[in-house]
Scaffold this motif. Sequence first.
Motif, short mmCIF file in Angstrom:
data_model
loop_
_atom_site.label_atom_id
_atom_site.label_comp_id
_atom_site.label_asym_id
_atom_site.label_seq_id
_atom_site.Cartn_x
_atom_site.Cartn_y
_atom_site.Cartn_z
N PRO A 91 0.85 -1.16 0.19
CA PRO A 91 0.07 0.08 -0.06
C PRO A 91 0.84 1.21 -0.01
O PRO A 91 1.96 1.21 0.62
N ILE A 92 0.56 2.36 -0.65
CA ILE A 92 1.29 3.74 -0.65
C ILE A 92 0.62 4.51 0.38
O ILE A 92 -0.72 4.70 0.24
N THR A 93 1.43 5.17 1.07
CA THR A 93 1.01 6.20 2.12
C THR A 93 1.50 7.47 1.67
O THR A 93 1.25 8.36 2.06
N ASP A 94 2.62 7.73 1.03
CA ASP A 94 3.14 8.96 0.36
C ASP A 94 2.76 9.21 -1.04
O ASP A 94 3.34 8.48 -1.78
N MET A 95 1.77 9.98 -1.29
CA MET A 95 1.38 10.22 -2.70
C MET A 95 1.91 11.48 -3.27
O MET A 95 1.34 11.89 -4.38
N THR A 96 2.96 12.08 -2.46
CA THR A 96 3.55 13.23 -3.08
C THR A 96 3.74 13.46 -4.35
O THR A 96 3.48 14.47 -5.21
N ASP A 97 4.37 12.32 -4.97
CA ASP A 97 4.79 12.43 -6.38
C ASP A 97 3.81 11.96 -7.32
O ASP A 97 4.22 12.12 -8.66
N LEU A 98 2.59 11.57 -6.94
CA LEU A 98 1.65 11.14 -7.89
C LEU A 98 0.62 12.49 -8.16
O LEU A 98 -0.58 12.42 -8.05
N ALA A 99 1.36 13.46 -8.61
CA ALA A 99 0.46 14.86 -8.84
C ALA A 99 -0.57 14.52 -9.81
O ALA A 99 -1.60 15.29 -9.60
#
Length: 141
Positions: A91-99
């Motif tokens: 699972p991904i918790t850091d979506m920062t780079d998925l703009a």
Amino acid sequence: MDPLDDLRAKIAAYGWAVRNVADSDPAKCLSYTVGLTAHGHPEVVMTGLPPEVGTAFLNIVGEIVVREGGRFAAGQETTELADGPAMPVLPITDMTDLAAVKAIYGDVPALQIVRPDSAGRLPWEPDYANPPGSQRLLGPR
């Protein structure tokens, strides 16, 4: 053409698109799907790959999800993307780079597929052969 409009056109034509984030530091490179959300599936990310390799892997993911009705889920492993050892799905918790995902769909779930090194070891295992940080993890394992 606006990059988001280009992604929307690809999503309309194929059911998904792949967005690449390139950087001179390979550890900061990532590729991710945009459009799987519309098929009731989390978006999928792979990190530390050259754009053409990330795109190839994620286009297989898109085919499996959109064309074949398959699913990937956190906590599972997949052997559907390449011959060799299974690849864990996290699972991904850091979506920062998925703009682009955020711009088109807002806050949606995403998964990361982690690839093993040439000996089948994963980034969190002893003797992982690739440089530390070369495959950044965006969530817990």
